[in-house]
Design a protein around this motif. Sequence first.
Motif, PDB file in Angstrom:
ATOM      1  N   ILE A 197       0.797  -1.009  -0.233  1.00  0.00           N
ATOM      2  CA  ILE A 197       0.104  -0.041  -0.059  1.00  0.00           C
ATOM      3  C   ILE A 197       0.685   1.428  -0.038  1.00  0.00           C
ATOM      4  CG2 ILE A 197      -1.694   1.257   1.399  1.00  0.00           C
ATOM      5  CD1 ILE A 197      -2.697  -1.333   2.478  1.00  0.00           C
ATOM      6  N   ASN A 198       0.447   2.174  -0.969  1.00  0.00           N
ATOM      7  CA  ASN A 198       1.511   3.332  -0.940  1.00  0.00           C
ATOM      8  C   ASN A 198       1.345   4.039   0.337  1.00  0.00           C
ATOM      9  OD1 ASN A 198       2.697   2.585  -3.542  1.00  0.00           O
ATOM     10  ND2 ASN A 198       0.830   3.675  -4.600  1.00  0.00           N
ATOM     11  N   PHE A 199       2.288   4.375   0.793  1.00  0.00           N
ATOM     12  CA  PHE A 199       2.198   5.149   2.321  1.00  0.00           C
ATOM     13  C   PHE A 199       2.183   6.754   2.113  1.00  0.00           C
ATOM     14  CE2 PHE A 199       4.042   7.334   5.859  1.00  0.00           C
ATOM     15  CZ  PHE A 199       3.212   6.947   6.848  1.00  0.00           C
ATOM     16  N   ASN A 200       1.257   7.346   2.388  1.00  0.00           N
ATOM     17  CA  ASN A 200       1.021   9.000   2.579  1.00  0.00           C
ATOM     18  C   ASN A 200       1.346   9.432   3.873  1.00  0.00           C
ATOM     19  OD1 ASN A 200       0.422  11.707   2.224  1.00  0.00           O
ATOM     20  ND2 ASN A 200      -0.938  11.106   0.434  1.00  0.00           N
ATOM     21  N   GLN A 201       2.080   9.931   4.140  1.00  0.00           N
ATOM     22  CA  GLN A 201       2.419  10.446   5.642  1.00  0.00           C
ATOM     23  C   GLN A 201       1.262  11.530   6.046  1.00  0.00           C
ATOM     24  OE1 GLN A 201       6.168  12.950   5.979  1.00  0.00           O
ATOM     25  NE2 GLN A 201       5.846  13.763   3.948  1.00  0.00           N
ATOM     26  N   PHE A 202       0.550  12.186   4.901  1.00  0.00           N
ATOM     27  CA  PHE A 202      -0.396  13.098   5.217  1.00  0.00           C
ATOM     28  C   PHE A 202      -1.600  12.596   5.506  1.00  0.00           C
ATOM     29  CE2 PHE A 202       2.769  15.315   2.597  1.00  0.00           C
ATOM     30  CZ  PHE A 202       3.333  16.281   3.570  1.00  0.00           C
ATOM     31  N   ILE A 203      -1.714  11.231   5.172  1.00  0.00           N
ATOM     32  CA  ILE A 203      -3.315  10.539   5.551  1.00  0.00           C
ATOM     33  C   ILE A 203      -3.144   9.915   6.875  1.00  0.00           C
ATOM     34  CG2 ILE A 203      -4.823   8.787   4.665  1.00  0.00           C
ATOM     35  CD1 ILE A 203      -3.720   9.304   1.829  1.00  0.00           C
ATOM     36  N   GLN A 204      -3.975  10.300   7.916  1.00  0.00           N
ATOM     37  CA  GLN A 204      -3.811  10.018   9.110  1.00  0.00           C
ATOM     38  C   GLN A 204      -4.049   8.018   9.229  1.00  0.00           C
ATOM     39  OE1 GLN A 204      -3.068  11.636  11.961  1.00  0.00           O
ATOM     40  NE2 GLN A 204      -3.544   9.672  13.301  1.00  0.00           N
ATOM     41  N   ARG A 205      -5.079   7.863   8.561  1.00  0.00           N
ATOM     42  CA  ARG A 205      -5.213   6.377   8.632  1.00  0.00           C
ATOM     43  C   ARG A 205      -4.052   5.556   8.199  1.00  0.00           C
ATOM     44  NH1 ARG A 205      -8.518   7.910   4.370  1.00  0.00           N
ATOM     45  NH2 ARG A 205      -8.194   7.067   2.368  1.00  0.00           N
ATOM     46  N   HIS A 206      -3.435   5.946   7.262  1.00  0.00           N
ATOM     47  CA  HIS A 206      -1.958   5.623   6.715  1.00  0.00           C
ATOM     48  C   HIS A 206      -0.961   5.326   8.019  1.00  0.00           C
ATOM     49  CE1 HIS A 206      -2.333   5.831   2.300  1.00  0.00           C
ATOM     50  NE2 HIS A 206      -3.420   5.104   2.916  1.00  0.00           N
ATOM     51  N   LYS A 207      -0.897   6.368   8.562  1.00  0.00           N
ATOM     52  CA  LYS A 207       0.103   6.575   9.614  1.00  0.00           C
ATOM     53  C   LYS A 207      -0.371   5.489  10.931  1.00  0.00           C
ATOM     54  CE  LYS A 207      -0.073  10.970  10.303  1.00  0.00           C
ATOM     55  NZ  LYS A 207       0.319  12.426  10.769  1.00  0.00           N
ATOM     56  N   GLU A 208      -1.886   5.473  11.156  1.00  0.00           N
ATOM     57  CA  GLU A 208      -2.302   4.640  12.236  1.00  0.00           C
ATOM     58  C   GLU A 208      -1.997   3.290  11.836  1.00  0.00           C
ATOM     59  OE1 GLU A 208      -6.553   5.785  12.862  1.00  0.00           O
ATOM     60  OE2 GLU A 208      -5.875   7.652  13.636  1.00  0.00           O
ATOM     61  N   PHE A 209      -2.176   3.060  10.658  1.00  0.00           N
ATOM     62  CA  PHE A 209      -1.898   1.134  10.259  1.00  0.00           C
ATOM     63  C   PHE A 209      -0.318   1.104  10.385  1.00  0.00           C
ATOM     64  CE2 PHE A 209      -1.605  -1.884   6.902  1.00  0.00           C
ATOM     65  CZ  PHE A 209      -2.134  -2.939   7.858  1.00  0.00           C
ATOM     66  N   ALA A 210       0.196   2.008   9.911  1.00  0.00           N
ATOM     67  CA  ALA A 210       1.853   1.724   9.866  1.00  0.00           C
ATOM     68  C   ALA A 210       2.439   1.500  11.183  1.00  0.00           C
ATOM     69  CB  ALA A 210       2.439   2.804   9.082  1.00  0.00           C
ATOM     70  N   ASN A 211       1.800   2.315  12.097  1.00  0.00           N
ATOM     71  CA  ASN A 211       2.242   2.135  13.536  1.00  0.00           C
ATOM     72  C   ASN A 211       1.522   1.254  14.521  1.00  0.00           C
ATOM     73  OD1 ASN A 211       4.045   4.281  12.970  1.00  0.00           O
ATOM     74  ND2 ASN A 211       2.412   5.759  13.366  1.00  0.00           N
ATOM     75  N   ALA A 212       0.398   0.731  13.986  1.00  0.00           N
ATOM     76  CA  ALA A 212      -0.324  -0.350  14.614  1.00  0.00           C
ATOM     77  C   ALA A 212       0.285  -1.331  14.888  1.00  0.00           C
ATOM     78  CB  ALA A 212      -1.625  -0.372  14.296  1.00  0.00           C
ATOM     79  N   GLU A 213       0.252  -2.217  16.269  1.00  0.00           N
ATOM     80  CA  GLU A 213       0.792  -3.440  16.403  1.00  0.00           C
ATOM     81  C   GLU A 213       0.011  -4.382  15.721  1.00  0.00           C
ATOM     82  OE1 GLU A 213       3.710  -4.252  17.783  1.00  0.00           O
ATOM     83  OE2 GLU A 213       4.268  -2.042  18.550  1.00  0.00           O
ATOM     84  N   GLN A 214       0.738  -5.537  15.067  1.00  0.00           N
ATOM     85  CA  GLN A 214      -0.027  -6.652  14.412  1.00  0.00           C
ATOM     86  C   GLN A 214      -0.613  -7.423  15.328  1.00  0.00           C
ATOM     87  OE1 GLN A 214       2.211  -8.909  11.772  1.00  0.00           O
ATOM     88  NE2 GLN A 214       0.645 -10.670  11.722  1.00  0.00           N
ATOM     89  N   GLN A 215      -0.612  -7.401  16.467  1.00  0.00           N
ATOM     90  CA  GLN A 215      -1.683  -8.322  17.474  1.00  0.00           C
ATOM     91  C   GLN A 215      -2.906  -7.414  17.786  1.00  0.00           C
ATOM     92  OE1 GLN A 215       1.525  -7.606  18.049  1.00  0.00           O
ATOM     93  NE2 GLN A 215       1.665  -6.602  20.284  1.00  0.00           N
ATOM     94  N   ASN A 216      -2.779  -6.190  17.470  1.00  0.00           N
ATOM     95  CA  ASN A 216      -4.090  -5.320  17.720  1.00  0.00           C
ATOM     96  C   ASN A 216      -5.100  -5.063  16.418  1.00  0.00           C
ATOM     97  OD1 ASN A 216      -3.142  -5.008  20.556  1.00  0.00           O
ATOM     98  ND2 ASN A 216      -2.091  -3.247  20.065  1.00  0.00           N
ATOM     99  N   ILE A 217      -4.565  -5.729  15.468  1.00  0.00           N
ATOM    100  CA  ILE A 217      -5.288  -5.476  14.265  1.00  0.00           C
ATOM    101  C   ILE A 217      -6.226  -6.774  13.785  1.00  0.00           C
ATOM    102  CG2 ILE A 217      -5.064  -5.229  11.582  1.00  0.00           C
ATOM    103  CD1 ILE A 217      -2.508  -3.793  12.275  1.00  0.00           C
ATOM    104  N   LYS A 218      -7.283  -6.608  13.679  1.00  0.00           N
ATOM    105  CA  LYS A 218      -8.197  -7.573  13.066  1.00  0.00           C
ATOM    106  C   LYS A 218      -8.458  -7.630  11.536  1.00  0.00           C
ATOM    107  CE  LYS A 218     -11.887  -8.633  15.279  1.00  0.00           C
ATOM    108  NZ  LYS A 218     -13.331  -8.333  16.132  1.00  0.00           N
ATOM    109  N   THR A 219      -8.422  -8.483  10.776  1.00  0.00           N
ATOM    110  CA  THR A 219      -8.579  -8.477   9.382  1.00  0.00           C
ATOM    111  C   THR A 219      -9.953  -9.394   8.954  1.00  0.00           C
ATOM    112  OG1 THR A 219      -6.220  -8.460   9.425  1.00  0.00           O
ATOM    113  CG2 THR A 219      -7.326  -8.823   7.152  1.00  0.00           C
TER     114      THR A 219
END
Length: 236
Positions: A197-219
């Motif tokens: 996924i192309n990362f855009n530092q100005f998009i908040q959800r991109h930053k939240e997903f990039a910084n989120a711990e994998q064990q805290n993510i549901k898919t």
Amino acid sequence: MQCPKCGHEPTLKESTESPDQCTACGVYFSKLQPRESVTVAQNSTASALESVRQGAGGAGTKIALALVVGLVIGYFAGREHMKYEIRSAFADSFKGLSGVFGGKPDAPKPAAKPTVPVNLPSPIKVSLVSKGFTKGEYGDDKITLDLMFDNSTGADVRAFDGVVEFTDLLGNEILSSKVAINDPVAAGAKLSWQGTINFNQFIQRHKEFANAEQQNIKTSFTLSKVLFSDGTMKTY
């Protein structure tokens, strides 16, 4: 009420079933009775006036007597008409009640219950194996994904597409992305797929997903279209 034309005295049943018409001679009371009452009143009034004109003495007494006679006739004629109206009203009421107890009126139909949409689980499931981040030149950064798709359709699949959604543990959406898989996967088998996924530092959800711990993510995966190996296609 006794029939003014033939003198027939109706029974209670006849009065209820035929309040407007004589069961003996067939005459309609509404056409006969008011006309007769008016005729009687007119004849009485004419007689009184004739007496007034012919009388030489006691003119005041005769006039008063004529007025009294006219009032009496009008009173009884009005009472007969009133009784006829009351009988008609009762007859209509009995007809309505007999219809209700006889089950004639249609019972109100219960309101249809609203249809609740059922969200069936996707026949192709997904799980997040790993998530990474790579920095590129001139800010061309990417979020790397390693996904595992599970074919639960019961048939061999040639290609499919849909939307992968990532949420936190409470179900709040973090990021979603449309994916198209053109690799075959047999029925009941699993397919490992890597994407970015192309990362855009100005998009908040991109930053939240990039910084989120994998064990805290549901898919989860919402299937859109699937092409089976026999050439048939199904849209969801």
